[in-house]
Design a protein around this motif. Structure first.
Motif, PDB file in Angstrom:
ATOM      1  N   HIS A   1      -5.858  -1.503  -2.092  1.00  0.00           N
ATOM      2  CA  HIS A   1      -4.665  -0.980  -2.764  1.00  0.00           C
ATOM      3  C   HIS A   1      -4.393  -1.719  -4.073  1.00  0.00           C
TER       4      HIS A   1
ATOM      5  N   PRO B   1       0.828  -1.213   0.000  1.00  0.00           N
ATOM      6  CA  PRO B   1       0.000   0.000   0.000  1.00  0.00           C
ATOM      7  C   PRO B   1       0.860   1.260   0.000  1.00  0.00           C
TER       8      PRO B   1
ATOM      9  N   LEU C   1       3.951   0.621  -6.096  1.00  0.00           N
ATOM     10  CA  LEU C   1       3.635  -0.474  -5.183  1.00  0.00           C
ATOM     11  C   LEU C   1       4.739  -1.521  -5.097  1.00  0.00           C
TER      12      LEU C   1
ATOM     13  N   TYR D   1      -4.412   0.087  -7.715  1.00  0.00           N
ATOM     14  CA  TYR D   1      -3.271  -0.149  -8.605  1.00  0.00           C
ATOM     15  C   TYR D   1      -3.746  -0.542 -10.000  1.00  0.00           C
TER      16      TYR D   1
END
Length: 400
Positions: free
Chosen positions: A260, A19, A56, A264
């Motif tokens: 997350h 995250p 990430l 993404y």
């Protein structure tokens, strides 16, 4: 499913995904802790990715990370998953991997691919259309250098003049190589040409799942054409999983970090995901139709994990190693519990670690009447033989 089709080795494939709200230093150390835990639990492999953009996936040099991991572990094998070949001058990359192999006392493995993120290639001025061609150009040189050959080669992006490695791999048989494969046959062709293993990264994606057998056929044909021996034990499949004692608990735990991943996917694709309405909806989508690039996840119990791996074995015809895709979708405590559940209940199912224990108990059950009868008779005989001594002891004035 035939028992021999299932994998007998297990590990982690850690991109990693983290995250954007977390502490990156602690996140990297958490990845190290996961490899250390895997070593303690008896997993056989850990693969670490290479990425340079998009936020990430924050390990830029997997060989550096693996050198640190090697100091914390004893026996787990450590692979680059993968080195993006178009990003590196091949002699320099081969040099670094040989150094890693010696630092790990032969535990290093080298995974290779063309590079996943378009943003990585763009920053380096690499034409995405040429990435697979560049990978092939690099691989041919890498293999020759790792064999100890002297190489002169010129391409549009590198030039080698009588290049040779001064340090060769730790083991006489060399450094194990594996080529990333997803949907297209490019990876299977490259692996087959050079006798490398196959690393199927999209095994849980519907398209990648359907491509497993066709790509394996391409791989075996190419291996034969180049005089290499085919070995299914060198085939690795990757899929996302998170386990808990119940399916409901696993789904709740996955809600912690699924957001997350959804963000993404949306940022990279430039599209709003219709199932980005709640964490629960996202987890249901992921375990149902699946996520783009991440495929379908198994979020449930050890029994669910066994069922998924058995389906992969049936679809592929058999493979050697199953790798859990490390996603940080649950918090650290839940991630550790998941890894332990997998090690305690899933791995022994496929390695048949308890087959002799089961057979031993079954034999005892099948012969219980005879054996218990014999035991009872033995006890009765002992009483008959020594009954007088027992009676005397009880009546000699010190007993009674």
């Amino acid at each position: 499913m035939s028992e021999q089709h299932g994998p007998t080795r297990f590990g982690f494939f850690i991109a990693p995904y983290h995250p954007l709200t977390g502490n990156p230093t602690l996140q990297i150390h958490r990845d190290l802790a996961l490899v250390e835990l895997a070593d303690q639990l008896g997993y056989t492999e850990a693969w670490i990715g290479e990425h340079h953009s998009a936020g990430l996936e924050i390990i830029a040099a997997p060989e550096v990370f693996l050198a640190a991991a090697a100091q914390r572990t004893r026996q787990i094998r450590l692979g680059t998953g993968v080195n993006s070949l178009p990003y590196h001058q091949p002699m320099m990359l081969a040099d670094r991997l040989c150094l890693l192999d010696h630092l790990t006392m032969g535990r290093a493995m080298m995974g290779v691919g063309p590079g996943q993120l378009a943003t990585d290639a763009a920053m380096m001025g690499i034409d995405p259309v040429r990435q697979r061609e560049m990978m092939h150009e690099s691989m041919g040189v890498l293999v020759r250098l790792l064999r100890g050959e002297t190489v002169t080669a010129r391409t549009q992006w590198y030039h080698l003049e009588e290049a040779r490695l001064q340090l060769l791999p730790y083991r006489p048989e060399g450094l194990e190589l594996a080529v990333a494969s997803t949907m297209s046959p490019s990876g299977a062709v490259l692996a087959g040409r050079h006798g490398a293993g196959l690393l199927s990264l999209a095994a849980s994606d519907p398209s990648g799942y359907e491509a497993l057998l066709p790509n394996w056929k391409v791989y075996t044909r190419t291996m034969a054409e180049h005089g290499h021996t085919v070995d299914r034990s060198r085939w690795r499949l990757v899929a996302p999983m998170h386990l808990a004692e119940t399916r409901e608990q696993a789904m709740r735990e996955a809600e912690w970090g699924v957001g997350h991943l959804v963000d993404y996917i949306e940022k990279l694709s430039g599209r709003r995901a219709p199932w980005h309405t709640s964490a629960g909806a996202a987890v249901r989508q992921w375990t149902g139709e699946g996520f783009p690039a991440f495929g379908r996840a198994t979020i449930g119990t050890p029994e669910d994990a066994i069922a998924t791996i058995e389906k992969l074995a049936e679809q592929s015809g058999g493979f050697g190693t199953f790798l859990l895709l490390g996603l940080n979708v649950a918090d650290w405590d839940a991630t550790r519990r998941s890894a332990k559940l997998f090690a305690e209940q899933v791995i022994p199912h496929f390695t048949r670690a308890n087959r002799n224990r089961v057979a031993s108990l079954e034999r005892a059950h099948a012969n219980s009447e005879r054996m218990i009868g014999g035991l009872t008779a033995g006890i009765q005989s002992a009483f008959e033989q020594h009954g007088q001594a027992l009676a005397t002891a009880l009546d000699d004035g010190t007993g009674a």
